[in-house]
Design an enzyme around this catalytic site. Structure first.
Site, PDB file in Angstrom:
ATOM      1  N   CYS A  17       0.825  -1.194   0.000  1.00  0.00           N
ATOM      2  CA  CYS A  17       0.000   0.000   0.000  1.00  0.00           C
ATOM      3  C   CYS A  17       0.863   1.249   0.000  1.00  0.00           C
ATOM      4  CB  CYS A  17      -0.894   0.009   1.238  1.00  0.00           C
ATOM      5  SG  CYS A  17      -1.911  -1.481   1.406  1.00  0.00           S
ATOM      6  N   ARG A  71      -4.817   1.333  -0.948  1.00  0.00           N
ATOM      7  CA  ARG A  71      -4.752  -0.093  -0.663  1.00  0.00           C
ATOM      8  C   ARG A  71      -4.571  -0.949  -1.908  1.00  0.00           C
ATOM      9  NH1 ARG A  71      -9.164  -4.508   1.550  1.00  0.00           N
ATOM     10  NH2 ARG A  71      -7.633  -5.921   2.472  1.00  0.00           N
ATOM     11  N   LEU A  72      -3.595  -1.867  -1.819  1.00  0.00           N
ATOM     12  CA  LEU A  72      -3.469  -2.989  -2.743  1.00  0.00           C
ATOM     13  C   LEU A  72      -3.867  -4.228  -1.956  1.00  0.00           C
ATOM     14  CD1 LEU A  72      -2.553  -4.144  -5.494  1.00  0.00           C
ATOM     15  CD2 LEU A  72      -0.251  -4.352  -4.548  1.00  0.00           C
ATOM     16  N   GLY A 107       2.775  -2.836   3.920  1.00  0.00           N
ATOM     17  CA  GLY A 107       3.639  -3.988   4.107  1.00  0.00           C
ATOM     18  C   GLY A 107       2.880  -5.234   4.496  1.00  0.00           C
ATOM     19  N   ILE A 111      13.049 -12.034 -17.443  1.00  0.00           N
ATOM     20  CA  ILE A 111      13.355 -11.109 -18.535  1.00  0.00           C
ATOM     21  C   ILE A 111      14.544 -11.670 -19.309  1.00  0.00           C
ATOM     22  CG2 ILE A 111      14.324  -8.851 -19.067  1.00  0.00           C
ATOM     23  CD1 ILE A 111      11.412  -8.673 -18.513  1.00  0.00           C
ATOM     24  N   SER A 118      11.090 -12.616  -4.448  1.00  0.00           N
ATOM     25  CA  SER A 118      12.353 -12.310  -5.122  1.00  0.00           C
ATOM     26  C   SER A 118      13.522 -12.891  -4.335  1.00  0.00           C
ATOM     27  CB  SER A 118      12.529 -10.791  -5.262  1.00  0.00           C
ATOM     28  OG  SER A 118      13.045 -10.232  -4.074  1.00  0.00           O
ATOM     29  N   GLY A 119      14.695 -12.847  -4.960  1.00  0.00           N
ATOM     30  CA  GLY A 119      15.907 -13.326  -4.298  1.00  0.00           C
ATOM     31  C   GLY A 119      16.776 -12.216  -3.761  1.00  0.00           C
TER      32      GLY A 119
END
Length: 646
Positions: free
Chosen positions: A2, A50-51, A76, A291, A363-364
């Site tokens: 968010c 908000r997401l 978060g 990608i 993700s790394g």
């Protein structure tokens, strides 16, 4: 994921202008397109975009406790929220939602400022306690999530997930901090807690800020730090077994979502390890995104394909053209501050690709810092052995002279590029590491800046940032020390900034299992020989992943997520870089030595030197001036303000 923002009158209860708060909130619409909300009362305004990820039905914000006296806006994820709910329910707190956000209001009521000690996750939040007349700001331990704030002269405190929300208020002076400019040209970013604008600050990692109405605004307070004790007596087999268990737990916690979830898969060790651990715990094929580059020198897609085929993932690949440089102005507007990591371009593209298929991606990121993966770490350890052989009083004059006399040979094989090594040998360990990671090193910045700008710096050097952190590192182990420095600088200012802005531009939440603070603490307890052994970086991670990943992925040279800057600046961007670096916008600041700018452009474009990194840094600074500093309702006054550095 968010966006949060707010206005607080630290001195009283002046009315909050709803239109201003709405404007601040809407600048971050991209961070939360699923909904928005405001809380306004005398002297306090909180905004949220908000997401929706967890508790989609009832997790709207701002969120309140039962009597409405505590209000929070949160960006978060609290990954251990389910166990915290059970703990707080046992204390008598009643939950009306299933969201991790509600954990924060009850945890504050139960434990006060110490509530952050209980949270395992990535977070930045603002909490208003009406009864205590207290505003509480907090940021996660490794600063995965951003939080800017500014105290205006009239006692108004502004805060937001992105600097653009503070600028939208209209009261923040767009006066550039010269010390921030020095840091940017050294590091490629403005180091925490400084901000490009004098009035603004970033809340540092693992810090809180508690502001009580009517009292002076205090300094932020630290609540955590990583310690490199290096005292865990594990052999390689034991360490590999525990690593697997810890990785699986960290990944499992980050797979909780009510929306489509997947992972970035670059073909490197870190992202491949995350995908392998996801596949172990997922009943369905993992969604992976990669990608590819049409330039073979930068293309890792074949290695990503090996991992995708091994775990039968739903693999999505898009090819990025090697001349994908149309994002320069977009990135300047997106990052709000000058930001010079050119891998922001492919990061933006992979986030764009991922959002077509998922809302959350693992993700790394963070693996190089904690496991010892950077090539510069191995180079630093080699230099440290040489430094240990001679006292500093001998090294400084001897290697300082050699460094000045030896020609810079970017064109030569690495073994013959001794100038940087000589320069490093003349310095202390911390000075040498700062020197090795600087984009424009001290001698270059001395030529870059004008006499007037140097007077504004008053002797400040960006290396002071490293000295300050080194004094708090609590270790003299050569590897542990520079890992600590990277966790405090590069990881926060570069990596996390890059991923947060690029992902949020596409309303994508990115989660980083390798930055779990409990995992980072455990790795800090392991001896450095489990991280770098001989010339093998990430020794423990690679050994631990041997049952799960092919050797072709584990034991290949590190490639990185790069773009062909050197070729761009001699080819398709030749005229653009010349116009930007030698053009009127940089010149009118009065901060730069034009003769040196001319040298950088001419020497690079003639092929005599590779100045691609310094030129990109200048190009992005010029784009920041045009797209951020000069923008907005006060644009007519910006050029004059821009050169008023004090």
């Amino acid at each position: 994921m968010c966006g949060i923002t707010g206005i607080f009158d630290s001195r009283g209860q002046r009315e909050i202008d709803r239109a201003v708060l709405e404007r601040m909130n809407e600048t971050q619409h991209h961070r939360g397109p699923d909904g928005g909300g405001l809380h306004i009362e005398p002297g306090v305004g909180l905004g949220h975009r908000r997401l929706s990820i967890i508790d989609i039905a009832t997790g709207q914000q701002p969120l309140y406790n039962a009597d409405g006296s505590i209000c929070v806006v949160f960006n978060g994820e609290i990954y251990n929220y389910q166990s915290l709910i059970a703990e707080l329910q046992a204390l008598g707190y009643v939950f009306r939602t299933r969201s991790d956000t509600e954990v924060i209001v009850h945890a504050w009521a139960a434990w006060g400022a110490d509530c952050v000690q209980r949270f395992r996750g990535m977070f930045a939040f603002a909490l208003w306690d009406h009864n205590q007349e207290t505003l509480f700001l907090a940021r996660d331990r490794l600063a995965v999530k951003p939080l800017f704030y500014a105290l205006l002269p009239d006692g108004t405190l502004l805060f937001g997930s992105e600097l653009k929300s503070l600028l939208a208020h209209g009261g923040l002076a767009r006066e550039i901090d010269p010390l921030a400019v020095e840091e940017y040209f050294a590091l490629g970013y403005v180091a925490e807690p400084r901000c490009i604008f004098k009035q603004a600050r970033k809340l540092p990692p693992a810090h809180t800020l508690t502001i009580r109405r009517g009292q002076p605004v205090p300094a932020p307070q630290a609540y955590w730090d990583v310690r490199f004790s290096l005292d865990q007596p594990l052999d390689v087999e034991e360490a590999c077994a525990e690593l697997k268990d810890r990785l699986q737990e960290s990944v499992r916690l980050r797979m909780i979502a009510e929306v489509p979830l997947g992972a970035f898969l670059s073909g490197g060790v870190d992202s491949s390890a995350v995908v392998a651990m996801m596949a172990q715990q997922s009943a369905e094929p993992v969604n992976t995104c990669s990608i590819a580059f049409d330039d073979p020198a930068f293309n890792e897609s074949e290695f990503a394909k090996l991992v995708a085929e091994r775990y039968h993932t739903n693999h999505h690949v898009e090819t990025v053209k090697s001349d994908d440089f149309d994002l320069i102005d977009t990135l300047a507007r997106l990052y709000d501050e000058p930001y010079a990591d050119s891998s922001a371009i492919p990061t933006y593209r992979v986030c764009e690709l991922a959002r077509k298929h998922v809302t959350v991606a693992l993700s790394g990121d963070g693996g190089d810092e904690s496991f010892g993966g950077y090539r510069r770490y191995r180079m630093h350890l080699l230099e440290e052995r040489l430094r240990a052989a001679l006292p500093h009083g001998v090294r400084k004059p001897l290697f300082g002279l050699l460094g000045r006399l030896y020609p810079k040979a970017d064109w030569a094989p690495r073994v013959f590029r001794a100038k940087t090594t000589f320069e490093g040998m003349a310095r202390s360990s911390v000075e040498a590491y700062f020197h090795s990671v600087s984009i424009l090193r001290d001698p270059m910045r001395a030529q870059l800046f004008s006499p007037r700008f140097k007077r504004e710096l008053a002797g400040y050097n960006a290396g002071d940032v490293f000295d300050g952190h080194a004094a708090r590192a609590g270790t003299d182990d050569p590897l542990a020390l520079i890992q600590y420095l990277d966790l405090k600088t590069y990881l926060v200012g570069d990596i996390n900034t890059k991923v947060d802005r690029a992902s949020m531009a596409h309303s994508l939440e990115v989660r980083e299992p390798l930055m779990d603070h409990e995992l980072v603490e455990w790795l800090g307890s392991l001896p450095s020989t489990l991280k770098i052994r001989g010339q093998e970086g990430k020794f423990l991670l690679k050994k631990g992943m041997e049952p799960y990943l092919p050797d072709a992925v584990l034991y290949r040279p590190k490639m990185g997520f790069a773009v062909p800057l050197a070729r761009w600046f001699r080819g398709p961007l030749k005229q653009r870089v010349r116009e930007a670096v030698l053009g009127p916008r940089l010149a009118e600041t009065g901060w730069f030595n034009r003769d040196y700018l001319q040298h950088l452009v001419d020497a690079h474009q003639s092929g005599a030197r590779d100045y691609s990194a310094p030129l990109w840094t200048l190009l992005m600074f010029e784009a920041f001036l045009r797209n951020v500093l000069d923008a907005g309702p006060t644009a007519a006054r910006q050029p004059e303000v821009a050169v008023a550095l004090s």
